[in-house]
Structures are given as structure tokens and as C-alpha cells.
Scaffold this motif. Structure first.
Motif, PDB file in Angstrom:
ATOM      1  N   ALA A  99      49.536  40.620  44.353  1.00 15.50           N
ATOM      2  CA  ALA A  99      49.632  40.104  45.724  1.00 15.50           C
ATOM      3  C   ALA A  99      48.383  39.329  46.129  1.00 15.50           C
ATOM      4  CB  ALA A  99      49.848  41.267  46.688  1.00 15.50           C
ATOM      5  N   TYR A 100      47.288  39.453  45.356  1.00 17.13           N
ATOM      6  CA  TYR A 100      46.024  38.832  45.748  1.00 17.13           C
ATOM      7  C   TYR A 100      45.731  37.518  45.025  1.00 17.13           C
ATOM      8  CZ  TYR A 100      45.550  43.034  48.362  1.00 17.13           C
ATOM      9  OH  TYR A 100      45.779  44.035  49.260  1.00 17.13           O
ATOM     10  N   PRO A 104      41.810  35.159  49.295  1.00 13.91           N
ATOM     11  CA  PRO A 104      40.389  35.502  49.260  1.00 13.91           C
ATOM     12  C   PRO A 104      40.185  36.951  48.801  1.00 13.91           C
ATOM     13  CG  PRO A 104      40.993  34.547  51.378  1.00 13.91           C
ATOM     14  CD  PRO A 104      42.264  34.795  50.633  1.00 13.91           C
ATOM     15  N   LEU A 105      39.132  37.169  48.055  1.00 13.69           N
ATOM     16  CA  LEU A 105      38.805  38.486  47.541  1.00 13.69           C
ATOM     17  C   LEU A 105      38.684  39.511  48.666  1.00 13.69           C
ATOM     18  CD1 LEU A 105      37.930  40.245  45.123  1.00 13.69           C
ATOM     19  CD2 LEU A 105      35.619  39.371  45.437  1.00 13.69           C
ATOM     20  N   GLY A 106      38.142  39.101  49.789  1.00 14.48           N
ATOM     21  CA  GLY A 106      37.948  40.006  50.930  1.00 14.48           C
ATOM     22  C   GLY A 106      39.232  40.603  51.454  1.00 14.48           C
ATOM     23  N   ILE A 128      31.179  34.597  37.360  1.00 13.15           N
ATOM     24  CA  ILE A 128      30.817  34.416  38.765  1.00 13.15           C
ATOM     25  C   ILE A 128      30.207  35.740  39.215  1.00 13.15           C
ATOM     26  CG2 ILE A 128      31.648  33.983  41.102  1.00 13.15           C
ATOM     27  CD1 ILE A 128      33.745  32.756  38.277  1.00 13.15           C
ATOM     28  N   VAL A 129      28.896  35.741  39.448  1.00  9.41           N
ATOM     29  CA  VAL A 129      28.178  36.962  39.806  1.00  9.41           C
ATOM     30  C   VAL A 129      28.217  37.162  41.317  1.00  9.41           C
ATOM     31  CG1 VAL A 129      25.937  38.124  39.702  1.00  9.41           C
ATOM     32  CG2 VAL A 129      26.674  36.689  37.807  1.00  9.41           C
ATOM     33  N   SER A 130      28.436  38.390  41.735  1.00  4.27           N
ATOM     34  CA  SER A 130      28.454  38.780  43.151  1.00  4.27           C
ATOM     35  C   SER A 130      29.331  37.858  43.997  1.00  4.27           C
ATOM     36  CB  SER A 130      27.031  38.788  43.725  1.00  4.27           C
ATOM     37  OG  SER A 130      26.231  39.706  43.051  1.00  4.27           O
ATOM     38  N   PRO A 131      30.632  37.783  43.689  1.00  2.00           N
ATOM     39  CA  PRO A 131      31.506  36.906  44.470  1.00  2.00           C
ATOM     40  C   PRO A 131      31.609  37.384  45.915  1.00  2.00           C
ATOM     41  CG  PRO A 131      32.798  38.391  43.112  1.00  2.00           C
ATOM     42  CD  PRO A 131      31.364  38.592  42.723  1.00  2.00           C
ATOM     43  N   ARG A 136      38.340  32.839  46.170  1.00  2.65           N
ATOM     44  CA  ARG A 136      39.785  32.907  45.963  1.00  2.65           C
ATOM     45  C   ARG A 136      40.104  33.324  44.528  1.00  2.65           C
ATOM     46  NH1 ARG A 136      42.049  31.278  50.513  1.00  2.65           N
ATOM     47  NH2 ARG A 136      44.199  31.076  49.863  1.00  2.65           N
ATOM     48  N   LEU A 137      40.937  34.339  44.422  1.00  2.00           N
ATOM     49  CA  LEU A 137      41.319  34.867  43.118  1.00  2.00           C
ATOM     50  C   LEU A 137      42.406  34.022  42.469  1.00  2.00           C
ATOM     51  CD1 LEU A 137      41.419  38.656  44.008  1.00  2.00           C
ATOM     52  CD2 LEU A 137      39.732  37.479  42.592  1.00  2.00           C
ATOM     53  N   GLU A 138      42.392  34.004  41.150  1.00  2.00           N
ATOM     54  CA  GLU A 138      43.420  33.320  40.369  1.00  2.00           C
ATOM     55  C   GLU A 138      44.000  34.301  39.365  1.00  2.00           C
ATOM     56  OE1 GLU A 138      41.833  29.845  38.459  1.00  2.00           O
ATOM     57  OE2 GLU A 138      41.268  28.898  40.363  1.00  2.00           O
TER      58      GLU A 138
END
Length: 166
Positions: A99-100, A104-106, A128-131, A136-138
Motif C-alpha cells: 500500500a506504500y 511518502p515514507l512518513g 539512501i541514508v536516513s531517508p 517516496r517509496l518504489e
């Protein structure tokens, strides 16, 4: 224990750094003005006598430093592992059905819901460190998550779900 290193100028030659090991052996490194280095092991019975003098090329000196540094770091990590008993790291893939995906990760609120933290994301060979929460997740992203077993399992369930309610 703090190790004391003595530095001695060698006029016309360079500088010598000596140390005494806990076992009572004295060793040193002579750094010549030319750039050459010698690893020196002093005689156990005569601390002023040299029992071995090993010339080191730049590559050999660097390799020796790497070996010593790596073993020290591994020892420190082992100590941290003992201090952080129960703290785990896991890589969790984001499936295409999550669903994500494209959100956005948040939106996943992983830390709030599980107490686990996403410390990095692996995407197409990139880290990608400390997103941040707006990242945005893929599909196919791999989340590097730190937490206890319960938190990691919870985070895995969040991203496996095809319903944002989880």
C-alpha cells in the motif's frame, strides 16, 4: 589502558615511534625522510637491541594498518553488539503490492507504530541514508531497519500489507 608512544627524532634519517606492549615487548616504526618505513622489534632481553627490522613498502604499511584497524573495529563492534543486546538490523523489501508504493515514507508511521527505525533504503544499487518522511517509496526498494524483533516484524507487516491500515 592507554598506550604511550614515544617519538624520537633521528637526525638525517627521520623519526622513530616506539611503544611498549602490555606483555613487555618493545616495538617501533622508523619513518625515513625518503618515505621508507621499517617495523622494528626490539630484543626481549636487551630493549636497546634490535631483534628484527622489517622494511615495509607503502602498500605493505597500508595493508598492515588496514589489518590492525579492521581487527580493532571488529572488536569494538563486538562490544557494541553486547551492549545493544536485542537490537537487530534487517533488510525488508517493499513488494509491488504494498500500500506504500508511490507514497511518502512518513505515511507508514513505522517508528510510531513499531518503535523500529528506517536507517537507509537500497534502490537500484544506490544507498539512501536516513531517508526523510517525504521520501517516496518504489516497488523493489529495500528498507534497512533497526529495532527489536517485535518492531522489525511489525515493520515487515506494514509494508507487506496491501491496505494502509495494515
Amino acid at each position: 589502558m592507554r598506550v604511550r608512544v614515544e617519538q624520537t627524532a633521528l637526525p638525517g634519517i627521520g623519526v622513530r615511534h616506539d611503544m611498549m606492549t602490555e606483555s613487555g615487548r618493545r616495538l617501533g616504526v622508523v619513518s625515513h625522510r625518503s618515505g621508507r618505513r621499517d617495523l622494528v622489534l626490539y630484543d626481549a632481553d636487551d630493549p636497546d637491541g634490535c631483534s628484527a627490522d622489517i622494511p615495509l613498502t607503502d602498500d605493505e604499511a597500508e595493508a598492515l594498518a588496514d589489518i590492525l584497524g579492521a581487527s580493532l573495529i571488529l572488536g569494538q563492534l563486538s562490544g557494541l553488539r553486547e551492549q545493544a543486546a536485542g537490537l537487530l538490523t534487517e533488510q525488508i523489501p517493499v513488494p509491488a503490492a504494498s500500500a506504500y508504493v508511490n507514497r511518502p515514507l512518513g505515511d507508514a508511521k513505522v517508528r510510531t507504530r513499531t518503535s523500529a527505525s528506517i536507517v537507509a533504503i537500497l534502490r537500484a544499487g544506490e544507498v539512501i541514508v536516513s531517508p526523510g518522511p517525504s521520501f517516496r517509496l518504489e516497488a523493489g526498494d529495500v528498507l534497512v531497519i533497526v529495532g527489536n524483533r517485535q518492531g522489525l516484524d511489525g515493520a515487515s507487516a506494514i509494508f507487506a500489507a496491501d491496505d494502509p491500515a495494515g
